[in-house]
Design a protein around this motif. Structure first.
Motif, PDB file in Angstrom:
ATOM      1  N   SER A 345      27.282  15.829   5.009  1.00 19.36           N
ATOM      2  CA  SER A 345      28.183  14.473   5.093  1.00 19.36           C
ATOM      3  C   SER A 345      27.193  13.439   5.649  1.00 19.36           C
ATOM      4  N   PHE A 346      26.124  13.611   6.414  1.00 19.17           N
ATOM      5  CA  PHE A 346      25.160  12.771   6.773  1.00 19.17           C
ATOM      6  C   PHE A 346      25.804  11.917   7.936  1.00 19.17           C
ATOM      7  N   ILE A 347      26.619  12.718   8.768  1.00 12.46           N
ATOM      8  CA  ILE A 347      27.570  12.134   9.753  1.00 12.46           C
ATOM      9  C   ILE A 347      26.321  12.553  10.894  1.00 12.46           C
ATOM     10  N   PRO A 348      26.062  11.387  11.752  1.00 13.08           N
ATOM     11  CA  PRO A 348      25.105  11.627  12.997  1.00 13.08           C
ATOM     12  C   PRO A 348      25.482  12.760  13.865  1.00 13.08           C
ATOM     13  N   SER A 349      24.589  13.625  14.332  1.00 13.47           N
ATOM     14  CA  SER A 349      24.686  14.717  15.209  1.00 13.47           C
ATOM     15  C   SER A 349      23.800  14.750  16.425  1.00 13.47           C
ATOM     16  N   PRO A 350      24.023  13.866  17.375  1.00 10.48           N
ATOM     17  CA  PRO A 350      23.375  13.683  18.580  1.00 10.48           C
ATOM     18  C   PRO A 350      23.574  15.041  19.476  1.00 10.48           C
ATOM     19  N   GLY A 351      23.028  15.172  20.372  1.00 13.87           N
ATOM     20  CA  GLY A 351      23.056  16.308  21.351  1.00 13.87           C
ATOM     21  C   GLY A 351      21.800  16.971  21.889  1.00 13.87           C
ATOM     22  N   LYS A 352      21.977  17.904  22.411  1.00 18.35           N
ATOM     23  CA  LYS A 352      20.860  18.731  23.100  1.00 18.35           C
ATOM     24  C   LYS A 352      19.907  19.843  22.127  1.00 18.35           C
ATOM     25  N   VAL A 353      18.716  19.598  22.364  1.00 24.10           N
ATOM     26  CA  VAL A 353      18.057  20.547  21.172  1.00 24.10           C
ATOM     27  C   VAL A 353      17.762  21.982  22.071  1.00 24.10           C
ATOM     28  N   ASN A 354      18.379  22.843  21.633  1.00 26.32           N
ATOM     29  CA  ASN A 354      18.364  24.040  22.410  1.00 26.32           C
ATOM     30  C   ASN A 354      17.168  24.801  22.245  1.00 26.32           C
ATOM     31  N   SER A 355      16.513  24.858  21.063  1.00 26.36           N
ATOM     32  CA  SER A 355      15.209  25.321  20.816  1.00 26.36           C
ATOM     33  C   SER A 355      14.732  24.478  19.686  1.00 26.36           C
ATOM     34  N   TYR A 356      13.095  24.516  19.871  1.00 26.58           N
ATOM     35  CA  TYR A 356      12.270  23.642  18.772  1.00 26.58           C
ATOM     36  C   TYR A 356      11.001  24.495  18.547  1.00 26.58           C
ATOM     37  N   HIS A 357      10.744  24.385  17.376  1.00 27.42           N
ATOM     38  CA  HIS A 357       9.389  24.765  16.977  1.00 27.42           C
ATOM     39  C   HIS A 357       9.124  24.138  15.790  1.00 27.42           C
ATOM     40  N   ALA A 358       7.894  23.516  15.885  1.00 25.74           N
ATOM     41  CA  ALA A 358       7.501  22.656  14.847  1.00 25.74           C
ATOM     42  C   ALA A 358       6.476  23.348  13.989  1.00 25.74           C
ATOM     43  N   PRO A 359       6.343  23.262  12.861  1.00 23.23           N
ATOM     44  CA  PRO A 359       5.644  24.018  11.726  1.00 23.23           C
ATOM     45  C   PRO A 359       4.011  23.654  12.136  1.00 23.23           C
TER      46      PRO A 359
END
Length: 448
Positions: A345-359
């Motif tokens: 839908s391309f609706i913005p999704s702000p919020g908390k990043v619970n987990s993050y792993h960069a390639p």
């Protein structure tokens, strides 16, 4: 060289500038809104100053607050990054009047290139081809109808100020002109405070090609090749690559030469990008961005040149550290803009990043301010990362990109990573067969 640079921006570009300053042994000042107190560049900067509440107009667009922060911390230069005040001639002038250096072009070039009509006239005088259209602004409905008939349908009505697709409407028939004209003016006024519009021919299947340039205060100008930014949604870039899969060696050589010559005649200083529409072997100038671009990393990957560090050096009064003959182009690079948006839908999704792993891995670069536990605020542009892949060939680059997209983990918010995974697997994209309308025409089938 500068002793202390204030970074008048946020997010990944602020972090990118901070890292360049660190490598140049320059102290940094991060300014931030109340919503950005925990962002990565604020954590890493030598000093930080809160300049206002979350809304941009009260913080990142608050010129008095930014100048006060610079004076209080003793900064001798300000880097504006991208967006916000990066192409504001008044801001650049005020910085210089306060005895500091604006890390960017001269104010007169920001002003002249910021007005699309003036920019178009300037490029015509410099021998750069432009899209056929009105010589100046179109001010009445009657003028709009007359000009559209003269140019030939379809026509594009565009705001003279701003960009990003705002104040831009297409009229395919005479019956659509008045409504498109009114909508474009209304949108331009709402977004840029200026309702002036102009008209030009609407090209059917063009590619969006831009050329990166660097110039110093001593008349030295170089180009660093082209970028293809044709994959767009609602005039917003989604995917960029360098070089373009749609140009021949002769075409890119010709384009680089005419751009370098024109910029030299302007007496321009700093980093800049000239954007073109390319169709049926012809280039048509659209606009010049008088700042570093979001997509600058792909140029860095294929040239090995740090554009931000060079931008800072030039602003400090140093000559370019290389000539055109020193620049070599190595392989292919592609950038995916990762937005905090629902991929459907391309609706913005702000919020908390619970987990993050960069390639990671060979040929992969990630420019992002995200980290586990960070909360993406709802107040700003939704782009949260740029994933860049580089390879010796386009095929190798695409293969690495696909691998990296599969590795990338951002949990807690929705992102456009699923869209990019679909794009990298598309046969049209693999073959380089796309134009600026491809994504919107194929978006629904691509996302299935």
């Amino acid at each position: 060289m500068f002793k202390k640079v204030l970074i008048a921006n946020r997010g990944e570009i602020a972090l990118r500038i901070l890292r360049a300053c660190q490598e140049l042994k320059i102290s940094t000042v991060a300014v931030h809104s109340t919503a950005d107190a925990d962002t990565m560049h604020v954590r890493l900067a030598d000093e930080s100053v809160c300049i206002g509440p979350a809304p941009s107009r009260q913080s990142y667009l608050n010129i008095p607050a930014i100048l006060s922060a610079a004076e209080v911390t003793g900064a001798d230069a300000i880097h504006p990054g991208v967006g916000f005040l990066s192409e504001n001639a008044t801001f650049a002038t005020m910085i210089e009047e306060h005895g500091m250096t604006f890390i960017g072009p001269f104010p007169e070039h920001i002003s002249s290139m910021g007005d699309k009509i003036t920019a178009k006239k300037t490029m015509i005088d410099l021998g750069i081809p432009v899209v056929p259209g009105s010589d100046g602004s179109v001010d009445t409905e009657e003028q709009a109808i007359e000009m559209a008939t003269k140019i030939g349908f379809p026509v594009l009505i565009k705001a003279t100020s701003g960009g990003g697709g705002k104040g831009m409407k297409v009229a395919k028939t005479a019956d659509e002109v008045v409504n498109a004209f009114q909508l474009a003016r209304s949108e331009a006024k709402a977004n840029f405070g200026d309702d002036q519009v102009y008209m030009e021919r609407y090209l059917q299947k063009p590619r969006h090609i831009e050329v990166q340039i660097l110039a110093d205060s001593y008349g030295n100008v170089v180009h660093l090749g082209e970028r293809d930014c044709s994959l767009q949604r609602r005039h917003q870039k989604v995917w960029e690559e360098a070089p373009s899969p749609g140009l021949t060696t002769a075409q890119r050589t010709h384009l680089g030469e005419i751009v370098t010559k024109a910029v030299g005649k302007m007496g321009y200083r700093g980093a800049g990008t000239l954007e073109f529409l390319f169709e049926n072997g012809e280039f048509f100038f659209m606009e010049m961005n008088t700042r570093i671009q979001v997509e600058h990393p792909i140029t860095e990957m294929v040239t090995g040149i740090d554009l931000v560090k060079e931008q800072i050096r030039v602003a400090a009064g140093f000559p370019l550290s290389f000539t055109q003959k020193d620049i070599t182009f190595n392989g292919w690079a592609i950038e995916c803009r990762v937005n905090a948006e629902d991929a459907q839908s391309f609706i913005p999704s702000p919020g908390k990043v619970n987990s993050y792993h960069a390639p990671g891995g060979f040929g992969i670069r990630v420019d992002s301010h995200l980290y586990q536990g960070y909360t993406v605020p709802p107040h700003y542009d939704s782009m949260v990362a740029k994933l860049i892949a580089h390879g010796k060939t386009r095929e190798e680059c695409l293969s690495r990109l696909e691998r990296a997209l599969g590795e990338y983990v951002i949990d807690g918010i929705k992102t456009t990573l699923p869209l990019h995974l679909k794009l990298v697997g598309s046969s049209d994209i693999k073959d380089g067969q796309y134009d600026i309308h491809w994504l919107e025409k194929n978006l629904e089938t691509t996302l299935k």
